[in-house]
Scaffold this motif. Sequence first.
Motif, PDB file in Angstrom:
ATOM      1  N   ALA A 107       0.835  -1.206   0.000  1.00  0.00           N
ATOM      2  CA  ALA A 107       0.000   0.000   0.000  1.00  0.00           C
ATOM      3  C   ALA A 107       0.869   1.255   0.000  1.00  0.00           C
ATOM      4  CB  ALA A 107      -0.932  -0.010   1.208  1.00  0.00           C
ATOM      5  N   ASP A 108       1.929   1.224   0.784  1.00  0.00           N
ATOM      6  CA  ASP A 108       2.816   2.390   0.858  1.00  0.00           C
ATOM      7  C   ASP A 108       3.497   2.653  -0.486  1.00  0.00           C
ATOM      8  OD1 ASP A 108       4.294   4.512   2.111  1.00  0.00           O
ATOM      9  OD2 ASP A 108       6.031   3.184   2.159  1.00  0.00           O
ATOM     10  N   ILE A 109       3.747   1.571  -1.241  1.00  0.00           N
ATOM     11  CA  ILE A 109       4.419   1.752  -2.535  1.00  0.00           C
ATOM     12  C   ILE A 109       3.415   2.039  -3.654  1.00  0.00           C
ATOM     13  CG2 ILE A 109       5.902   0.694  -4.285  1.00  0.00           C
ATOM     14  CD1 ILE A 109       7.009  -1.143  -2.060  1.00  0.00           C
ATOM     15  N   GLY A 110       2.411   1.167  -3.773  1.00  0.00           N
ATOM     16  CA  GLY A 110       1.538   1.231  -4.939  1.00  0.00           C
ATOM     17  C   GLY A 110       0.209   1.910  -4.681  1.00  0.00           C
ATOM     18  N   GLY A 111       0.005   2.427  -3.469  1.00  0.00           N
ATOM     19  CA  GLY A 111      -1.269   3.061  -3.148  1.00  0.00           C
ATOM     20  C   GLY A 111      -1.199   4.573  -3.172  1.00  0.00           C
ATOM     21  N   VAL A 112      -0.017   5.117  -3.402  1.00  0.00           N
ATOM     22  CA  VAL A 112       0.161   6.571  -3.412  1.00  0.00           C
ATOM     23  C   VAL A 112       0.899   6.985  -4.692  1.00  0.00           C
ATOM     24  CG1 VAL A 112       0.136   6.807  -0.897  1.00  0.00           C
ATOM     25  CG2 VAL A 112       2.292   6.395  -2.053  1.00  0.00           C
ATOM     26  N   ALA A 113       0.781   8.241  -5.053  1.00  0.00           N
ATOM     27  CA  ALA A 113       1.267   8.659  -6.368  1.00  0.00           C
ATOM     28  C   ALA A 113       2.749   9.022  -6.411  1.00  0.00           C
ATOM     29  CB  ALA A 113       0.439   9.830  -6.871  1.00  0.00           C
ATOM     30  N   SER A 114       3.448   8.928  -5.264  1.00  0.00           N
ATOM     31  CA  SER A 114       4.874   9.264  -5.292  1.00  0.00           C
ATOM     32  C   SER A 114       5.613   8.360  -4.318  1.00  0.00           C
ATOM     33  CB  SER A 114       5.069  10.719  -4.898  1.00  0.00           C
ATOM     34  OG  SER A 114       4.704  10.885  -3.544  1.00  0.00           O
ATOM     35  N   THR A 115       6.925   8.432  -4.359  1.00  0.00           N
ATOM     36  CA  THR A 115       7.688   7.699  -3.346  1.00  0.00           C
ATOM     37  C   THR A 115       8.091   8.692  -2.261  1.00  0.00           C
ATOM     38  OG1 THR A 115       9.550   6.203  -2.972  1.00  0.00           O
ATOM     39  CG2 THR A 115       9.940   8.048  -4.460  1.00  0.00           C
ATOM     40  N   HIS A 116       8.620   8.210  -1.151  1.00  0.00           N
ATOM     41  CA  HIS A 116       9.109   9.112  -0.111  1.00  0.00           C
ATOM     42  C   HIS A 116      10.156   8.386   0.694  1.00  0.00           C
ATOM     43  CE1 HIS A 116       5.121   7.366   1.063  1.00  0.00           C
ATOM     44  NE2 HIS A 116       5.948   6.683   1.827  1.00  0.00           N
ATOM     45  N   ILE A 117      10.979   9.166   1.347  1.00  0.00           N
ATOM     46  CA  ILE A 117      11.958   8.542   2.211  1.00  0.00           C
ATOM     47  C   ILE A 117      11.196   7.901   3.366  1.00  0.00           C
ATOM     48  CG2 ILE A 117      12.482  10.701   3.431  1.00  0.00           C
ATOM     49  CD1 ILE A 117      15.450   9.050   2.726  1.00  0.00           C
ATOM     50  N   ASN A 118      11.458   6.624   3.609  1.00  0.00           N
ATOM     51  CA  ASN A 118      10.698   5.911   4.639  1.00  0.00           C
ATOM     52  C   ASN A 118      11.324   6.071   6.012  1.00  0.00           C
ATOM     53  OD1 ASN A 118      10.642   3.153   6.302  1.00  0.00           O
ATOM     54  ND2 ASN A 118       8.645   3.539   5.375  1.00  0.00           N
ATOM     55  N   HIS A 119      12.626   6.027   6.098  1.00  0.00           N
ATOM     56  CA  HIS A 119      13.317   6.355   7.341  1.00  0.00           C
ATOM     57  C   HIS A 119      14.737   6.782   7.040  1.00  0.00           C
ATOM     58  CE1 HIS A 119      14.061   1.925   6.949  1.00  0.00           C
ATOM     59  NE2 HIS A 119      15.277   2.237   7.337  1.00  0.00           N
ATOM     60  N   LEU A 120      15.343   7.432   8.015  1.00  0.00           N
ATOM     61  CA  LEU A 120      16.706   7.899   7.874  1.00  0.00           C
ATOM     62  C   LEU A 120      17.389   7.492   9.180  1.00  0.00           C
ATOM     63  CD1 LEU A 120      17.987   9.485   5.554  1.00  0.00           C
ATOM     64  CD2 LEU A 120      17.568  11.562   6.834  1.00  0.00           C
ATOM     65  N   THR A 121      18.482   6.767   9.052  1.00  0.00           N
ATOM     66  CA  THR A 121      19.014   6.072  10.222  1.00  0.00           C
ATOM     67  C   THR A 121      20.388   6.574  10.617  1.00  0.00           C
ATOM     68  OG1 THR A 121      17.768   4.126   9.610  1.00  0.00           O
ATOM     69  CG2 THR A 121      19.679   3.755  11.022  1.00  0.00           C
ATOM     70  N   PRO A 122      20.522   7.151  11.821  1.00  0.00           N
ATOM     71  CA  PRO A 122      21.853   7.524  12.293  1.00  0.00           C
ATOM     72  C   PRO A 122      22.612   6.298  12.819  1.00  0.00           C
ATOM     73  CG  PRO A 122      20.178   8.242  13.863  1.00  0.00           C
ATOM     74  CD  PRO A 122      19.457   7.550  12.747  1.00  0.00           C
ATOM     75  N   ARG A 123      23.929   6.456  12.916  1.00  0.00           N
ATOM     76  CA  ARG A 123      24.770   5.365  13.415  1.00  0.00           C
ATOM     77  C   ARG A 123      25.268   5.713  14.816  1.00  0.00           C
ATOM     78  NH1 ARG A 123      30.505   3.557  10.631  1.00  0.00           N
ATOM     79  NH2 ARG A 123      31.311   2.453  12.459  1.00  0.00           N
ATOM     80  N   VAL A 124      25.210   4.754  15.714  1.00  0.00           N
ATOM     81  CA  VAL A 124      25.728   4.976  17.072  1.00  0.00           C
ATOM     82  C   VAL A 124      26.829   3.977  17.382  1.00  0.00           C
ATOM     83  CG1 VAL A 124      23.775   6.070  18.227  1.00  0.00           C
ATOM     84  CG2 VAL A 124      23.842   3.585  18.006  1.00  0.00           C
ATOM     85  N   LEU A 125      27.627   4.347  18.387  1.00  0.00           N
ATOM     86  CA  LEU A 125      28.724   3.464  18.790  1.00  0.00           C
ATOM     87  C   LEU A 125      28.300   2.547  19.933  1.00  0.00           C
ATOM     88  CD1 LEU A 125      31.494   6.187  18.499  1.00  0.00           C
ATOM     89  CD2 LEU A 125      31.212   4.187  17.022  1.00  0.00           C
TER      90      LEU A 125
END
Length: 452
Positions: free
Chosen positions: A214-232
């Motif tokens: 649904a998130d891919i084919g149910g809407v007319a555009s794509t979007h960044i789904n998440h952005l992940t920082p790196r931790v030590l």
Amino acid sequence: MPDSLVPQWQLRAQFALRLAAMYGTEVPAYTTLVEVSRAVNEDVAAARGDQARRLGSIERVSAERHGAIRVGSRRELAQVARVFAAFGMHPVGFYDLRDASKSSVPVVSTAFRPVEAGELARNPFRVFTSMLVTEDRRFFDAETQGRLEQFIAARRLFGPRLLELADRAADLGELSAAEAAELLELATGAFALSAEPVDQDWYQHLERISSVAADIGGVASTHINHLTPRVLDIDDLYRRMQAHGITMIDEIQGPPAWDGPDVLLRQTSFKALAEDRVFRRADGTIQRGQLKVRFGEVEQRGIALTVAGRELYDRMVAQVDEVRGDRVRTEVARQVWQEHLPNTELELAAQDLGFFTFRPGPARPRSESVPELIRQGALIPEPIVYEDFLPRSAAGIFQSNLTDDGTRDDEQAGAEYDLQRLSEVIGREIHDPNDLYARERNASLAQALQRL
Ligand code: OOG
Ligand code: NI
């Protein structure tokens, strides 16, 4: 005054920053995650000093992000590959998340990232990229497949000017400042959450099959789904996020916390948050509503494993599943690891289970064998960081925005995909991550041996 030129790595660093700025305004909890990550990294750097830097400079780790996006067709995947190529990000690895046991999603994936050590050190931005497999009968019947393909063919994610500038940046390896600004504006905009109304019936039909579909084919555009920082120190981060009142998924995916070296990738996430979206109902009226699609994720990266090391890892994962019963996975895993995996970097290197670069050490070489030279201190191993993803963790991370399991009919046939077939879709070679790590290791080993 002549226009100054912006090299590809700066385009990539800017692209990551622009996406982060946009995503932070769209998903405010992301900002909290980044702040907590930064605090954790500062504390680890202060407490462990040089040891903390063995897996990357503090500058690199603090700036480091990975994103995730999802596209709907071969054409869209081939186009997004052109966009990423502009930033020196190339397809690496193949992940089939359709049969990752209990948590399966109807996509196959690769990751776009820099492939050279120098480029990774400058800015390692990577994007996990998934393509919906509309022809997979386990998920979609013929009618849904037809409608999906029609819907996706009718939309345009990446305009001609964006693709033209992207090709230019990929060919030249740099752009003028004016063109760089235009490219960044268009590329970032292509991944923004769209305000266009969502067709409610269609979205819900797909959602019953799979919320990812649904998130891919149910809407007319794509979007960044998440952005992940790196931790030590992801265990510390997990505790601090809980203390901030943000509920994380039940566990940290991947290797357990233990007293040996960090290997591969540990990840965790918080559940998708409700975001306002506009819906169009069957009678044409517009209604405000919410969708829970985007979530926060964080990761800790360790040493890349050789093929033998990865086989050992996969055997340990299988063993944990076998013996676990109803005990906590990570606790059982810690015991299994202590039993099977060497708990020093030196032994990981000597037994060729992890990837390392090498330099001559102070000790006099008293052997011809590489493992002996490592154990004698004549060759000093330095870890190569794992730059890729883990299919099982990825499938687990996808679950962060699934409200239910969806439907799936295993009596039906899936569609065959592998690294080769996905390369053909993209129109360029997908690198095998093992080849990239091995190339770096081999070059450095040959040089170190020569200098002995
Ligand atoms: C991608 C999920 C996989 C990871 O870090 O393993 C992923 C997605 O949700 O689109 O990002
Ligand atoms: Ni991710």
